[in-house]
Motif scaffolding. Structure first.
Motif, mmCIF file in Angstrom:
data_model
loop_
_atom_site.group_PDB
_atom_site.id
_atom_site.type_symbol
_atom_site.label_atom_id
_atom_site.label_comp_id
_atom_site.label_asym_id
_atom_site.label_seq_id
_atom_site.Cartn_x
_atom_site.Cartn_y
_atom_site.Cartn_z
ATOM 1 N N SER A 167 11.440 9.621 5.642
ATOM 2 C CA SER A 167 8.974 9.891 5.830
ATOM 3 C C SER A 167 9.011 10.587 4.541
ATOM 4 C CB SER A 167 9.706 11.538 6.258
ATOM 5 O OG SER A 167 10.896 12.510 5.312
ATOM 6 N N LEU A 168 9.923 9.895 3.095
ATOM 7 C CA LEU A 168 9.467 10.218 1.991
ATOM 8 C C LEU A 168 8.279 9.372 1.577
ATOM 9 C CD1 LEU A 168 12.889 10.991 0.492
ATOM 10 C CD2 LEU A 168 11.024 12.703 0.317
ATOM 11 N N GLN A 169 8.880 8.649 2.329
ATOM 12 C CA GLN A 169 7.383 7.072 1.553
ATOM 13 C C GLN A 169 5.410 7.197 1.636
ATOM 14 O OE1 GLN A 169 8.260 3.085 3.169
ATOM 15 N NE2 GLN A 169 9.501 4.330 4.468
ATOM 16 N N VAL A 170 5.123 7.551 0.870
ATOM 17 C CA VAL A 170 3.982 7.651 0.732
ATOM 18 C C VAL A 170 2.898 6.532 0.848
ATOM 19 C CG1 VAL A 170 2.230 9.227 -0.587
ATOM 20 C CG2 VAL A 170 4.634 10.022 -0.275
ATOM 21 N N SER A 195 0.837 -0.679 -0.137
ATOM 22 C CA SER A 195 0.115 -0.143 0.186
ATOM 23 C C SER A 195 0.960 1.004 -0.165
ATOM 24 C CB SER A 195 -0.680 -0.044 1.315
ATOM 25 O OG SER A 195 -0.385 -0.254 2.364
ATOM 26 N N LEU A 196 1.699 1.145 -0.152
ATOM 27 C CA LEU A 196 3.099 1.739 -0.335
ATOM 28 C C LEU A 196 3.822 2.334 -1.955
ATOM 29 C CD1 LEU A 196 5.315 1.759 3.104
ATOM 30 C CD2 LEU A 196 3.564 2.688 2.916
ATOM 31 N N LYS A 197 3.063 4.046 -2.161
ATOM 32 C CA LYS A 197 4.089 4.222 -3.095
ATOM 33 C C LYS A 197 5.136 4.722 -3.235
ATOM 34 C CE LYS A 197 -0.094 7.189 -4.610
ATOM 35 N NZ LYS A 197 -0.729 8.621 -4.990
ATOM 36 N N ASP A 198 5.979 4.431 -5.034
ATOM 37 C CA ASP A 198 7.394 4.623 -4.848
ATOM 38 C C ASP A 198 7.949 6.177 -4.334
ATOM 39 O OD1 ASP A 198 8.262 2.185 -4.405
ATOM 40 O OD2 ASP A 198 8.088 2.208 -6.593
#
Length: 412
Positions: A159-162, A137-140
Motif C-alpha cells: 500500500s506504500l506505492q503511490v 506511473s508509480l512513485k517510489d
C-alpha cells in the motif's frame, strides 16, 4: 417469419438494454485482463506490481469507453449518409469493431513508436517520450530504515506505492490522443474501402439474417455481444502487451555511463603501475563487450516486429527477469558482500558502495532474502564499474532495481 421482416435493415440496440450489454462486455474484458496478468505473474513473464496493473487497466478502460462512443457515432453517421446499396447499422458496427481490434491495434503501436521517436528533437518531445510514455506511473515510496521495513507486513508495504498523478494524467491524455488518431485513420480507410467492407460484412453476417425477429435476433447477438466480447478482450490484451513492450524498450534504450580510465602515458612505469594499467584496460574492454551484447540484443528486439513483440509475447518462451544474464540497473542500489546483505561491500576506502542507474551488471544467480518475501538478491560479477558482490534486485515492495537485458554470453 415473413420475408418483409427478414429484409428489414438491422438496427443497434438502444436504451437500458444497450447499457446493460456494455456493462457485461466490460466485465468480460476486465476478467480477461486480470487472468492475463495473473498468468504472467505466475510464469514470470511480467514484473508489474498489482497497482501498476490497475493503472494500465484503467488507462485502457478510458480508451475503450471513448472508442465505444466514437463507434456508435460513426455507425449512425455511415448508415445515414453513405449512399450504398446496403444501409445497415449492424454491418457498420461489426466492421468498426473488427478493424479497430486488429488493424487498429497495429496503428496504435505504430503511433506510439513514432511519438517516442520524436525524442530525437529534444526539449518537450524528449520529456514526452522518456518521462511520460516510457515511464512508469508509480512513485517510489519514501525510504525506510531497516527497523521500519521489518515492522511492515507485506500488505502494508504494497500500500506504500503511490501513483504519480500528474504523470499518469499525461499518460492517459497521450493514450486518448493515440486512440483518437487511430480511429480517424480507420474511419478514413472505411470511407475509401466502404463498398468492399460492406461486401465482407454482409457475407459474414448473412447466415444470421434469417434469424431476425421480435423476440430474439441472432444477428444482434453476434454483432453486439459475441463479436465485441471476443474482439474487445483480444484488443485489450494486445494493448496491455504494448504497454509492457514500451516499458521493456525504455530499459533497453538506457544510456549507460561510459567506462572512465585513468591510465598513465609514457614509459616510466613501475611493474606495479604497468600491471594496474593492464588490469584497468582489461576491465574496460570486458565492460565494452557487455555494452555490445546489450546493443546487439536491443537491435534483435527492435527487429522482431509487431507479431513477436505484441501478439505472441505472452505465449512464447523467452529469457526474462529472474534468470541469469545481463541486467541494466534502473534504480541506484547498494552492493553487499554477502547474501544476507548485512553491510555494504567496501574493500578499500575508495571502493564503490553503490551501483549507479544505467550501468550493466552480469548476474550469475538469484536468491530470496527470506522465505516467502518479495525481496530478491542477485550475485553480480566484477566489472570496471563495480566490484563483485550482491545487490537487492527486488525490494520489499516488489519494485525492481535491475532489469533483464540479454541472456548469458554462452546463450547469446
Amino acid at each position: 417469419m415473413s420475408n418483409d421482416e427478414s429484409t428489414e435493415p438491422c438496427t443497434l440496440l438502444t436504451g437500458p438494454l444497450h447499457y446493460l450489454l456494455q456493462v457485461l462486455l466490460v466485465g468480460v474484458s476486465l476478467t480477461a485482463l486480470y487472468l492475463k496478468n495473473k498468468w504472467e505473474n505466475i510464469t514470470g513473464k511480467s514484473n508489474r506490481t498489482f497497482l501498476q496493473f490497475l493503472c494500465d487497466s484503467f488507462k485502457q478502460l478510458l480508451g475503450a469507453a471513448w472508442m465505444h462512443v466514437l463507434n456508435l457515432a460513426f455507425a449512425n453517421i455511415f448508415s445515414s449518409y453513405m449512399t450504398f446499396k446496403v444501409k445497415d447499422e449492424c454491418n457498420w458496427y461489426w466492421i468498426e469493431i473488427m478493424i479497430d481490434t486488429t488493424l487498429g491495434v497495429f496503428i496504435e503501436y505504430w503511433l506510439l513508436l513514432n511519438f517516442i521517436d520524436l525524442k530525437r528533437y529534444g526539449g518537450c518531445f524528449d520529456y514526452l517520450a522518456t518521462q511520460v510514455i516510457q515511464a512508469r506511473s508509480l512513485k517510489d515510496p519514501e525510504p525506510l530504515d531497516n527497523n521500519q521495513q521489518r515492522l511492515l507486513d507485506e500488505d502494508r508495504q504494497e500500500s506504500l506505492q503511490v501513483v504519480d498523478v500528474f504523470k499518469y494524467i499525461l499518460q492517459v491524455l497521450v493514450w486518448l490522443c493515440i486512440v483518437t488518431l487511430m480511429k480517424l485513420m480507420m474511419c478514413l480507410s472505411m470511407i475509401i474501402f466502404a463498398p468492399q467492407l460492406q461486401v465482407v460484412a454482409s457475407f459474414v453476417l448473412a447466415p444470421f439474417v434469417p434469424w431476425r425477429g421480435s423476440f430474439y435476433d441472432l444477428e444482434l447477438l453476434v454483432v453486439m455481444i459475441l463479436t465485441p466480447a471476443v474482439m474487445d478482450a483480444f484488443q485489450l490484451i494486445l494493448q496491455d502487451n504494448i504497454f509492457l513492450d514500451i516499458d521493456t524498450g525504455s530499459v533497453l534504450e538506457y544510456e549507460a555511463p561510459q567506462v572512465e580510465s585513468n591510465l598513465q602515458s609514457g614509459f616510466n612505469l613501475t611493474v606495479k603501475q604497468a600491471t594496474k594499467e593492464v588490469r584497468e584496460w582489461k576491465d574496460a574492454f570486458t565492460y565494452l563487450l557487455m555494452d555490445v551484447r546489450a546493443l546487439r540484443f536491443e537491435l534483435d528486439y527492435a527487429r522482431s516486429g509487431f507479431i513477436s513483440r505484441i501478439i505472441t509475447v505472452s505465449i512464447r518462451e523467452r529469457m526474462k527477469d529472474g534468470k541469469p544474464g545481463l541486467y541494466r540497473v534502473v534504480k541506484k542500489t547498494k552492493i553487499y558482500n554477502s547474501l544476507e546483505g548485512n553491510y555494504v561491500l567496501a574493500e578499500a576506502q575508495e571502493a564503490p558502495r553503490e551501483i549507479q542507474e544505467g550501468l550493466l551488471v552480469e548476474v550469475t544467480e538469484f536468491a530470496p532474502v527470506t522465505e516467502g518475501s518479495k525481496e530478491r538478491m542477485a550475485k553480480i560479477e566484477k566489472t570496471a564499474m563495480n566490484p563483485a558482490g550482491w545487490i537487492r534486485v527486488v525490494d520489499e515492495l516488489g519494485t525492481q532495481s535491475a532489469r533483464f537485458v540479454a541472456p548469458p554470453e554462452t546463450a547469446a
